[in-house]
Design a protein around this motif. Structure first.
Motif, PDB file in Angstrom:
ATOM      1  N   LEU A   1      -6.421  -2.245  -3.535  1.00 48.89           N
ATOM      2  CA  LEU A   1      -5.641  -2.366  -2.300  1.00 48.89           C
ATOM      3  C   LEU A   1      -6.191  -3.465  -1.393  1.00 48.89           C
ATOM      4  O   LEU A   1      -7.398  -3.691  -1.352  1.00 48.89           O
TER       5      LEU A   1
ATOM      6  N   VAL B   1       0.849  -1.199   0.000  1.00 52.40           N
ATOM      7  CA  VAL B   1       0.000   0.000   0.000  1.00 52.40           C
ATOM      8  C   VAL B   1       0.885   1.249   0.000  1.00 52.40           C
ATOM      9  O   VAL B   1       1.827   1.330   0.773  1.00 52.40           O
TER      10      VAL B   1
ATOM     11  N   PHE C   1      -7.911   2.482  -5.298  1.00 52.82           N
ATOM     12  CA  PHE C   1      -8.260   2.028  -3.947  1.00 52.82           C
ATOM     13  C   PHE C   1      -8.844   0.614  -3.974  1.00 52.82           C
ATOM     14  O   PHE C   1      -8.602  -0.190  -3.075  1.00 52.82           O
TER      15      PHE C   1
ATOM     16  N   TRP D   1      -4.210  -1.618   4.045  1.00 53.56           N
ATOM     17  CA  TRP D   1      -4.510  -0.186   3.982  1.00 53.56           C
ATOM     18  C   TRP D   1      -4.845   0.355   5.371  1.00 53.56           C
ATOM     19  O   TRP D   1      -4.394   1.411   5.786  1.00 53.56           O
TER      20      TRP D   1
END
Ligand SMILES: Nc1ncnc2c1ncn2[C@@H]1O[C@H](COP(=O)(O)OP(=O)(O)OP(=O)(O)O)[C@@H](O)[C@H]1O
Ligand SMILES: [Mg+2]
Length: 410
Positions: A262, A186, A259, A267
Motif C-alpha cells: 500500500l 487502498v 499492507f 492509507w
C-alpha cells in the motif's frame, strides 16, 4: 573566476614579467586553501557536531528544570549548565581560531604576492627598463587579480561549516525510505477487514522482539478492544497499522491486499489516530483540532468539540477556540489535551479509528460522554481501541488479550 583571468590578459599585454609573477602566485591561494581544508576538515566536522550536541543538551536541561527543581537537583544542574557553557565557549573559540588563522594565511599569501610584483616593478623603474605609466598601470591592477580569491578565502570557513552541516542533512535525506508499496487504491477499512498474521516486531536496540507471532483479525465495522499488561506491545501494534513501525516478519493484510504494497500516504488518509500521549502544537485550539482536516467548517469543528466533551473547556478558555496554546499544550490539562486529540480524530471522519487509551486522563462523567461519542461515531466505521478500563471494554464488540493471540515477549 573571470576577473583574475581578465586582469592577467591585460597585464601580459603591458608587462609580461609582472604577468608571469601574478600567474605564478595566483594558484598558491587555492592551493593553500585546499591544504588548510584538508588539515582542518575533521576538526570542523567535529566542532559542528559538538556545538549541536551542546545546544540540544542545554535545551534538555532547561526543559527539565521543573522536575529537577522538585527533586532537589536544580543546583546540581547549575553545575551542568556551567560546564556546558564552558565547553560551548571553548569549542566556539577553537572554531574561531581555526577560521582566523586560515584567513591570515590566505591574506598573507595574497599580500606577499602583490609585494613581489611591486618590488620587481620598483627595481625595473630604477634601472630605467620600465616607464612610469606602465608601472602605475600594473601596480593599480595587480591587487584586483587577487581580490576575488581573497574574498573566496574569507568566506571559505563559513562554507566549510556549511558543508559539515549539509553533510548531516544529506545523510538523513539519503537514508533509504522505508520500503513501502505504491498502491494508491487502498481498500476501505470500513468494509474491508484487517488480518494480522504471525506478526513479529522488534526494536533495533532490544534483544527480544516486542511482538512475536501475533495473529488477529479486525472485522469491518466492529469495535475491537486490545488489552494486555503495560509494555506488552499494544501501542506498537497500532504503530504497525499506522505504518510507523515496520514488521520484521509476518504480514498485515487489508481486504486481502498486503499492507507492504500500500501507498502509506493513501492509507493514512483512511485513518484517524488518538495517540497515548497526544501532541499539541503551539497554535490556536481550533487549528489544533483542524490538524487532520484543515478545511473543516466552523460547524463541523463545533460538532467534534461537543462529541469529545470539550464544549465546557472551550467556553472557559479566555479566547475560546482562538486561544493560542503554549508549546506541547502548555495551558491545558492532560485530560483537556486528550479531548482535543479526540476532537481531532472525530473531525477527521475517517473509516478506521485507532484509539490508544483515549480516556486514560478523564473522570468518570467525561469518560462516559466521550464513550457515547465513540459509540455514535463507530457506526459504519472500524475502531481499534487499546483499553484497560472496564468502561472502555464495555464499548467493544470484541476484546482481544494481546498475550492470547501471540507469543507475547514477556
Ligand atoms: N521506540 C522504541 N524503542 C525501543 N523499545 C521500545 C520503543 N517503543 C516501545 N518500546 C518497548 O516495547 C515494549 C512495548 O511498548 P508499547 O508502547 O507497545 O507497550 P504498551 O502495550 O502500549 O504499554 P502501555 O500499556 O504501558 O501503553 C515496551 O517494553 C517498550 O519498552
Ligand atoms: Mg501504550
Amino acid at each position: 573566476m573571470i576577473v583574475p583571468v581578465v586582469v592577467l590578459v591585460v597585464v601580459v599585454w603591458r608587462d609580461w614579467i609582472s604577468a608571469l609573477i601574478i600567474a605564478g602566485t595566483l594558484p598558491l591561494i587555492p592551493l593553500f586553501m585546499a591544504l588548510i581544508g584538508a588539515a582542518t576538515r575533521d576538526r570542523m566536522d567535529r566542532q559542528v557536531r559538538t556545538l549541536q550536541r551542546l545546544a540540544g543538551h542545554f535545551l534538555d536541561v532547561v526543559a527539565g528544570l521543573p522536575t529537577l527543581k522538585v527533586f532537589g537537583r536544580a543546583k546540581a544542574q547549575a553545575a551542568a549548565v556551567r560546564e556546558i557553557s564552558e565547553r560551548y565557549r571553548v569549542t566556539a573559540l577553537a572554531t574561531l581560531r581555526v577560521t582566523f588563522l586560515s584567513s591570515l594565511i590566505l591574506e598573507l599569501v595574497a599580500t606577499v604576492s602583490v609585494a613581489l610584483v611591486a618590488v620587481t616593478i620598483g627595481l625595473r623603474l630604477m634601472s630605467g627598463s620600465l616607464d612610469l605609466r606602465t608601472a602605475l598601470f600594473v601596480l593599480v591592477l595587480a591587487p584586483e587579480a587577487y581580490l576575488p580569491l581573497r574574498q573566496l578565502g574569507a568566506n571559505y570557513h563559513a562554507s566549510a561549516e556549511g558543508m559539515a552541516a549539509a553533510e548531516q542533512a544529506f545523510a538523513v535525506l539519503e537514508k533509504p525510505l522505508q520500503s513501502h508499496g505504491t498502491r494508491g487504491d487502498v481498500p476501505d477499512p470500513a468494509v474491508a477487514g484487517i488480518t494480522v498474521d504471525r506478526l513479529r516486531v522488534a526494536y533495533p536496540d532490544r534483544d527480544r522482539p516486542v511482538l512475536d507471532g501475533v495473529s488477529l483479525t479486525v472485522e469491518p465495522g466492529e469495535v475491537l478492544a486490545v488489552t494486555g499488561s503495560s509494555g506488552c506491545g499494544k501501542s506498537t501494534l497500532l504503530a504497525v497499522l499506522l505504518g510507523l513501525v515496520e514488521a520484521e516478519a509476518g504480514s498485515v493484510r487489508v481486504g486481502g491486499v498486503d499492507f507492504a504494497d500500500l501507498d502509506l500516504a493513501a492509507w493514512r488518509t483512511r485513518l484517524a489516530w488518538v495517540p497515548q500521549r497526544p501532541y499539541m502544537f503551539a497554535a490556536s485550539v481550533a487549528e489544533n483540532i483542524r490538524l487532520g482536516c484543515p478545511d473543516a467548517s466552523g460547524d463541523q469543528v463545533r460538532q467534534a468539540i461537543t462529541a469529545a466533551g470539550l464544549a465546557d473547556v472551550v467556553q472557559r478558555l479566555p479566547q475560546g477556540l482562538d486561544t493560542i496554546l503554549g508549546d506541547r499544550g502548555a495551558g491545558l490539562s492532560a485530560g483537556e489535551q486528550q479531548r482535543i486529540a479526540l476532537a481531532r480524530a472525530f473531525l477527521r471522519d475517517a473509516p478506521l479509528l485507532l484509539l490508544d487509551e483515549p480516556t486514560a486522563n478523564l473522570d468518570g462523567q467525561t469518560e462516559r460522554e466521550v464513550l457515547d461519542a465513540v459509540r455514535r461515531l463507530s457506526h459504519g466505521r472500524t475502531v481499534v481501541l487499546v483499553a484497560h478500563r472496564p468502561a472502555l471494554l464495555a464499548l467493544a464488540d470484541r476484546v482481544v488479550e494481546l498475550a492470547d493471540v501471540g507469543v507475547a515477549a514477556w
